[in-house]
Design an enzyme around this catalytic site. Structure first.
Site, PDB file in Angstrom:
ATOM      1  N   ARG A 147      33.159 -33.082 148.668  1.00 51.43           N
ATOM      2  CA  ARG A 147      32.486 -34.360 148.925  1.00 51.43           C
ATOM      3  C   ARG A 147      31.916 -34.986 147.654  1.00 51.43           C
ATOM      4  NH1 ARG A 147      30.542 -34.300 154.684  1.00 51.43           N
ATOM      5  NH2 ARG A 147      29.040 -35.885 154.075  1.00 51.43           N
ATOM      6  N   TYR A 150      32.390 -38.672 146.242  1.00 46.55           N
ATOM      7  CA  TYR A 150      31.580 -39.726 146.852  1.00 46.55           C
ATOM      8  C   TYR A 150      30.103 -39.561 146.492  1.00 46.55           C
ATOM      9  CZ  TYR A 150      29.768 -42.882 150.455  1.00 46.55           C
ATOM     10  OH  TYR A 150      29.137 -43.902 151.118  1.00 46.55           O
ATOM     11  N   LYS A 154      28.349 -42.071 143.818  1.00 48.35           N
ATOM     12  CA  LYS A 154      27.270 -42.976 144.202  1.00 48.35           C
ATOM     13  C   LYS A 154      25.994 -42.698 143.394  1.00 48.35           C
ATOM     14  CE  LYS A 154      28.900 -45.591 147.634  1.00 48.35           C
ATOM     15  NZ  LYS A 154      28.857 -47.058 147.634  1.00 48.35           N
ATOM     16  N   GLN A 214      23.521 -29.756 164.134  1.00 52.96           N
ATOM     17  CA  GLN A 214      23.188 -30.571 162.976  1.00 52.96           C
ATOM     18  C   GLN A 214      22.768 -31.962 163.449  1.00 52.96           C
ATOM     19  OE1 GLN A 214      26.175 -29.543 163.951  1.00 52.96           O
ATOM     20  NE2 GLN A 214      27.863 -30.489 162.830  1.00 52.96           N
ATOM     21  N   THR A 215      21.831 -32.562 162.742  1.00 56.51           N
ATOM     22  CA  THR A 215      21.265 -33.827 163.196  1.00 56.51           C
ATOM     23  C   THR A 215      21.711 -34.991 162.318  1.00 56.51           C
ATOM     24  OG1 THR A 215      19.235 -33.643 161.878  1.00 56.51           O
ATOM     25  CG2 THR A 215      19.204 -32.667 164.095  1.00 56.51           C
ATOM     26  N   ARG A 216      21.768 -36.157 162.945  1.00 59.13           N
ATOM     27  CA  ARG A 216      22.056 -37.405 162.253  1.00 59.13           C
ATOM     28  C   ARG A 216      21.150 -38.492 162.851  1.00 59.13           C
ATOM     29  NH1 ARG A 216      24.208 -34.120 159.711  1.00 59.13           N
ATOM     30  NH2 ARG A 216      26.321 -34.049 158.847  1.00 59.13           N
ATOM     31  N   PRO A 279      26.067 -31.751 155.603  1.00 66.31           N
ATOM     32  CA  PRO A 279      24.613 -31.661 155.696  1.00 66.31           C
ATOM     33  C   PRO A 279      24.154 -31.248 157.097  1.00 66.31           C
ATOM     34  CG  PRO A 279      25.273 -33.720 154.661  1.00 66.31           C
ATOM     35  CD  PRO A 279      26.511 -33.096 155.221  1.00 66.31           C
TER      36      PRO A 279
END
Length: 317
Positions: A147, A150, A154, A214-216, A279
């Site tokens: 990853r 990216y 950034k 996993q949270t978003r 993540p």
């Protein structure tokens, strides 16, 4: 409608993409002239076809890794593949788009002496050891992972923006975008919301990585674009970075279950191993956005999902 004196000519790179096309709609509604620059790698003409023939809209097929010579009063730099499937397809080009693209757009802004906005990302925080993430957190990013093209691209773009600001006095605005969803998302971008909706509408198994714990945090696109416009309108001395996202936190499993319910799908959950560097938590602290922009999301997840499902249902039918 703005009069001629207050009308701006605004360049939006990545303007045929999901976020870019919604931003252009809002800018045109405000009475501005808009030039959309996009190489259509992940953007789509379908996202801007409703603007064909609009007297204040111009499309230019252009790759930001090459210099662009144009006149503008403001620049929104949104050009970059933003989903893992797309940015990992050609990782070298992804890094070039973030870094060379930033250099080219900053050079243009310097020549024009105009304000420039950078669409950065929550991925600059990596797999965070601080939760929720504040703008002062420096991140926990793997610089050599799959990853990284990216995430580090950034991060480098942010470095360039702040160095141009310090060295050349450039008027910059930097937004760190958290998970955003809504109509015009690419159906095959691999992002969790579009993935789940497409799978549910086709009654296919819903792909969940790990145990789905996993949270978003999911922000509806209209809310995000409002944040863009408010940040761009702040006084010259305020640069950001500013987190823009929804602080409401959901597990991936909760999202999948809600999509199944709203679509009336017969899909079942299917669990797969967790991808590398994915993540485990992602949630913005939006204190600065509330304080400086008077901004916070308004659209609840259920309402936003209903609108997004309606879009995909029509697209796939």
């Amino acid at each position: 409608m703005r009069n001629y004196e207050s009308r701006k000519r605004i360049l939006v790179t990545g303007g045929a993409g999901f976020l870019g096309s919604h931003l252009i709609d809002r800018l045109l509604e405000q009475g501005h002239e808009v030039v959309c620059a996009d190489n259509l790698f992940t953007g789509s003409k379908r996202n801007i076809e409703h603007l064909h023939g609009h007297p204040r809209f111009e499309f230019m097929r252009h790759d930001v890794t090459f210099p662009l010579y144009i006149e503008a009063d403001e620049i929104f730099n949104l050009a970059c593949p933003a989903s893992p499937i797309h940015y990992q397809h050609d990782p070298v080009q992804t890094t070039k788009t973030s870094v060379h693209g930033a250099i080219n757009m900053l050079g243009l802004a310097k020549r024009l002496r105009c304000r420039i906005f950078q669409a950065s990302t929550s991925e600059v925080y990596g797999d965070p050891s601080v939760h929720p993430q504040t703008e002062g957190y420096w991140g926990n990013v793997n610089p050599i992972g799959i990853r990284s093209c990216y995430d580090e691209g950034k991060r480098c773009a942010e470095t360039l923006f702040f160095d141009y600001h310090r060295q050349h006095g450039l008027d910059i605005k930097v937004a760190r975008i958290f998970n955003t969803y809504g109509p015009r998302m690419h159906p095959n971008d691999g992002r969790v919301v579009s993935n789940f909706i497409v799978q549910a509408l086709r009654n296919q198994p819903i792909t969940i990585y790990g145990e789905g714990q996993q949270t978003r945090s999911f922000c509806y696109v209209d809310d995000l674009i409002e944040g863009f416009l408010r940040l761009m309108a702040t006084e010259p001395g305020f640069t950001g970075p500013v987190n823009l996202g929804n602080p409401g936190e959901f597990t991936i499993r909760q999202l999948a279950e809600q999509v199944i319910e709203l679509t009336g799908s017969s899909s079942k959950l299917e669990f797969h191993p967790l991808p590398s560097d994915d993540p485990t938590q992602r949630r913005p602290d939006i204190g600065i956005a509330r304080d400086k922009l008077g901004w916070e999301p308004k659209v609840a997840l259920r309402e936003g999902l209903q609108k997004t499902i309606a879009y995909f249902d029509k697209l796939l039918s």
